[in-house]
Design an enzyme around this catalytic site. Structure first.
Site, mmCIF file in Angstrom:
data_model
loop_
_atom_site.group_PDB
_atom_site.id
_atom_site.type_symbol
_atom_site.label_atom_id
_atom_site.label_comp_id
_atom_site.label_asym_id
_atom_site.label_seq_id
_atom_site.Cartn_x
_atom_site.Cartn_y
_atom_site.Cartn_z
ATOM 1 N N ASP B 49 0.864 -1.176 0.000
ATOM 2 C CA ASP B 49 0.000 0.000 0.000
ATOM 3 C C ASP B 49 0.908 1.237 0.000
ATOM 4 O O ASP B 49 1.901 1.274 0.727
ATOM 5 C CB ASP B 49 -0.871 -0.015 1.273
ATOM 6 C CG ASP B 49 -2.142 0.793 1.115
ATOM 7 O OD1 ASP B 49 -2.219 1.577 0.148
ATOM 8 O OD2 ASP B 49 -3.043 0.649 1.957
ATOM 9 N N ASN B 51 -0.408 4.258 0.623
ATOM 10 C CA ASN B 51 -1.033 5.174 1.579
ATOM 11 C C ASN B 51 -1.991 4.359 2.441
ATOM 12 O O ASN B 51 -3.084 3.990 1.996
ATOM 13 C CB ASN B 51 -1.782 6.289 0.834
ATOM 14 C CG ASN B 51 -2.354 7.316 1.790
ATOM 15 O OD1 ASN B 51 -2.517 7.061 2.988
ATOM 16 N ND2 ASN B 51 -2.657 8.495 1.280
ATOM 17 N N ASP B 71 -0.524 9.238 -6.455
ATOM 18 C CA ASP B 71 -0.449 7.891 -7.030
ATOM 19 C C ASP B 71 -1.549 7.025 -6.419
ATOM 20 O O ASP B 71 -1.320 6.327 -5.438
ATOM 21 C CB ASP B 71 0.955 7.322 -6.729
ATOM 22 C CG ASP B 71 1.197 6.003 -7.433
ATOM 23 O OD1 ASP B 71 0.404 5.650 -8.330
ATOM 24 O OD2 ASP B 71 2.195 5.337 -7.095
ATOM 25 N N ASN B 73 -2.991 4.328 -7.506
ATOM 26 C CA ASN B 73 -2.901 2.866 -7.672
ATOM 27 C C ASN B 73 -1.531 2.303 -7.279
ATOM 28 O O ASN B 73 -1.245 1.128 -7.541
ATOM 29 C CB ASN B 73 -3.263 2.464 -9.105
ATOM 30 C CG ASN B 73 -2.409 3.170 -10.136
ATOM 31 O OD1 ASN B 73 -1.416 3.811 -9.778
ATOM 32 N ND2 ASN B 73 -2.780 3.077 -11.398
ATOM 33 N N ILE B 77 3.629 5.689 -10.795
ATOM 34 C CA ILE B 77 3.534 6.621 -11.927
ATOM 35 C C ILE B 77 2.496 7.681 -11.575
ATOM 36 O O ILE B 77 1.321 7.343 -11.363
ATOM 37 C CB ILE B 77 3.121 5.871 -13.214
ATOM 38 C CG1 ILE B 77 4.112 4.734 -13.504
ATOM 39 C CG2 ILE B 77 3.000 6.832 -14.401
ATOM 40 C CD1 ILE B 77 3.641 3.747 -14.552
ATOM 41 N N GLU B 89 0.416 9.124 -16.047
ATOM 42 C CA GLU B 89 -0.357 7.874 -16.018
ATOM 43 C C GLU B 89 -1.179 7.743 -17.303
ATOM 44 O O GLU B 89 -1.283 6.658 -17.885
ATOM 45 C CB GLU B 89 -1.267 7.859 -14.778
ATOM 46 C CG GLU B 89 -2.118 6.617 -14.613
ATOM 47 C CD GLU B 89 -1.464 5.463 -13.866
ATOM 48 O OE1 GLU B 89 -0.646 5.718 -12.961
ATOM 49 O OE2 GLU B 89 -1.768 4.299 -14.199
ATOM 50 N N SER B 107 -0.069 -24.298 -0.308
ATOM 51 C CA SER B 107 1.263 -24.003 0.224
ATOM 52 C C SER B 107 2.315 -23.926 -0.880
ATOM 53 O O SER B 107 3.294 -23.187 -0.756
ATOM 54 C CB SER B 107 1.663 -25.072 1.237
ATOM 55 O OG SER B 107 1.462 -26.359 0.690
#
Lengths: 122, 419
Positions: B49, B51, B71, B73, B77, B89, B107
């Site tokens: 993440d 933010n 940004d 996403n 960019i 973008e 697993s």
């Protein structure tokens, strides 16, 4: 974790200590301490290791000094349990005297050990 | 003996338990299912993440206002080109067919790994166990090195990159858009309990490639009567259809689901049974046959069917695995969903083994030495190579176009904020 996992954990730890003794040509006591010293402080890993060594170390030392293998040590300390009607589980080839006889000898050696009377058991 | 019974630690224990049972990040301040914390289902499992105080900012979403201001996403960019006033973008990613990678797996997909050096006394030092806390807080999985969503450089020296890294190299706009919804012991049945942790918004996010890969737990169990506990073809079909219906309700249009067949685990016994386990290497006293028998005796064998000296049982297990793979193949060929296409691939163990031998290796070197069961990092990355090559050859549209602005993105945004 199941009883099976406790048994695996014990057999792994005891095997590693046994092999550290062999590699460093040292004593079981020293190698248990060495193993704990290798562990990081994070997640209390080092403390848990020292605590475990404090609790079970004296019995492990006695049994390994008598050339008993990790299977026998872990059954004697009750980390490994034989279920009714099930065979005695072991990773290593049984000792010459047989697994049952070795285990019975080991149990006698540590029968008064305080580690076997921990509240709540293992 | 019970560290979680200490009142001060009880709450944190509950939180960790919740994270483990739901496969959601432990540390996720804004509740968007993405984290700034690496382990405990954090960014080792799904893109970091950028933010954690804004639930509208997370990897994989379609950019908000072309990321002119921030940004949104997390692909690194953002901003406006001062030369022409066009947001970067928009300039670099519009129409680039950006898409994310999501893995629903077991697993093997999460890359379960117990380093053999933890078991070899002769090589032990303080350095040996420095990664133990990280591994424990990731359930002994190493998704950051996996063949599917791995994003860190290989530790095994394997030259083969993960599927995520290939997808990112194809289009740098895909940076950080990965999720590993994988769990130890996952099967077609129990996946239904934790797949809700998947994060994809049908309206706001980019399409995704979902890889459904359950290599063995539908036929693997620790029961003495192993065959009777295996998933039946009828149950398999029902479970997978339920999963696909769920995915169709979550995935944005234009997504693709690749169903991976089960492995034929007979290679485990064939290549390992008389070799020494790391614990038995010093004194030549523990073979994999002994390890398998020990695990079976304790009733904790992860795969009684294949990790067994009983050849008939191994064959029966492989037959059932083949039947279940056939169910997946039929579903892919016959079922249609509005938001996603279905594809099927066999697990390419034979090709992996042949390729590894061509490179001078031996087949046993593709199996995790400590557990004698999972594919190791080299094998996972080889599987990724064959996945990529097959999809590129048969269904190139699934991977999207190669972005002609990749070099420009790299020049302007460097490592795009890293992983």
């Amino acid at each position: 974790l199941s009883d099976g996992h406790s048994c695996i954990g014990c057999v792994l730890m005891v095997s590693i200590v046994e092999q550290l003794v062999q590699v460093h040509n040292s004593t079981t006591q020293e190698e248990m301490e060495r193993l704990c010293s290798y562990l990081p402080e994070k997640l209390f890993l080092k403390s848990i290791c020292y605590l475990t060594a404090e609790m079970f170390g004296p019995d492990i030392i006695k049994l390994l000094n008598l050339k008993m293998n990790a299977d026998v040590v872990c059954h004697a300390l009750q980390f490994c349990k034989q279920e009714a009607g099930q065979p005695l589980c072991h990773l290593y080839n049984p000792p010459q005297e047989g697994l049952k006889r070795a285990l019975s000898r080991a149990r006698k050696i540590i029968q008064h050990s305080p580690s076997l009377t921990i509240p709540g058991g293992l | 003996m019970g560290i979680c019974s200490i009142p001060a630690l009880a709450k944190i224990c509950q939180k960790i338990e919740h994270s483990l049972s739901t496969t959601l990040p432990f540390e996720d301040a804004d509740g968007d299912k993405f984290s700034v914390f690496p382990t405990l289902r954090g960014f080792y499992w799904r893109g970091r993440d950028c933010n954690d105080r804004n639930r509208n900012i997370y990897p994989g979403r379609r950019p908000e206002n072309w990321d002119a201001q921030q940004d949104s996403n997390c692909n690194g960019i953002w901003g406006i080109d001062p030369k022409d006033g066009i947001p970067y973008e928009k300039k670099f990613c519009e129409g680039s067919e950006a898409k994310g990678l999501i893995v629903l797996g077991d697993s093997a997909a999460a890359h379960f790994h117990i380093p053999p050096e933890w078991l070899i006394a002769a090589h032990m030092s303080v350095k040996t166990f420095s990664n133990l806390p990280m591994a424990l807080s990731n359930e002994l999985d190493w998704p950051q090195f996996s063949g599917t969503t791995g994003f860190l450089n290989s530790t095994s020296g394997s030259p083969d990159r993960s599927i995520y890294l290939r997808l990112r190299q194809r289009n740098r706009c895909n940076h950080r858009d990965y999720q590993s919804v994988s769990k130890n012991g996952a099967s077609s049945k129990n996946l239904l309990k934790f797949m809700g942790s998947l994060s994809r918004n049908q309206l706001l996010d980019q399409p995704a490639i979902v890889i459904y890969t359950m290599l063995g737990n539908d036929v693997c169990n620790g029961n003495i009567d192993s065959v009777s506990k295996m998933t039946t073809p009828e149950d398999m079909r029902a479970h997978v259809m339920e999963t696909l219906t769920f995915l169709n309700s979550r995935l944005p249009p234009g997504s693709h689901v690749v169903l991976y067949g089960l492995a034929d685990g007979r290679f485990l016994w064939d290549h390992l049974h008389d070799r020494y386990h790391p614990l038995g290497q010093l004194n030549r006293d523990v073979t994999y046959t002994q390890l398998y028998d020990f695990l079976s005796c304790l009733q904790v064998n992860p795969c009684q069917g294949w990790m067994s000296s009983n050849e008939t049982l191994r064959t029966l297990t492989s037959e059932r695995a083949k039947q279940l793979s056939n169910v997946l193949e039929k579903i892919a060929a016959s079922e249609k969903f509005a938001n996603m296409s279905l594809l099927y691939l066999d697990y390419p163990f034979k090709e992996m083994s042949e390729e590894w031998q061509r490179r001078g290796g031996q087949t046993w070197q593709l199996i995790e030495p400590a557990d004698g069961f999972h594919p190791n990092e080299v094998a996972s990355r080889l599987a990724a190579k064959f996945f990529w090559e097959k999809v590129l050859q048969r269904w190139p549209h699934v991977l999207g176009k190669e972005n002609p602005f990749n070099h420009e993105i790299e020049r302007l945004f460097g490592d795009q904020g890293g992983h």
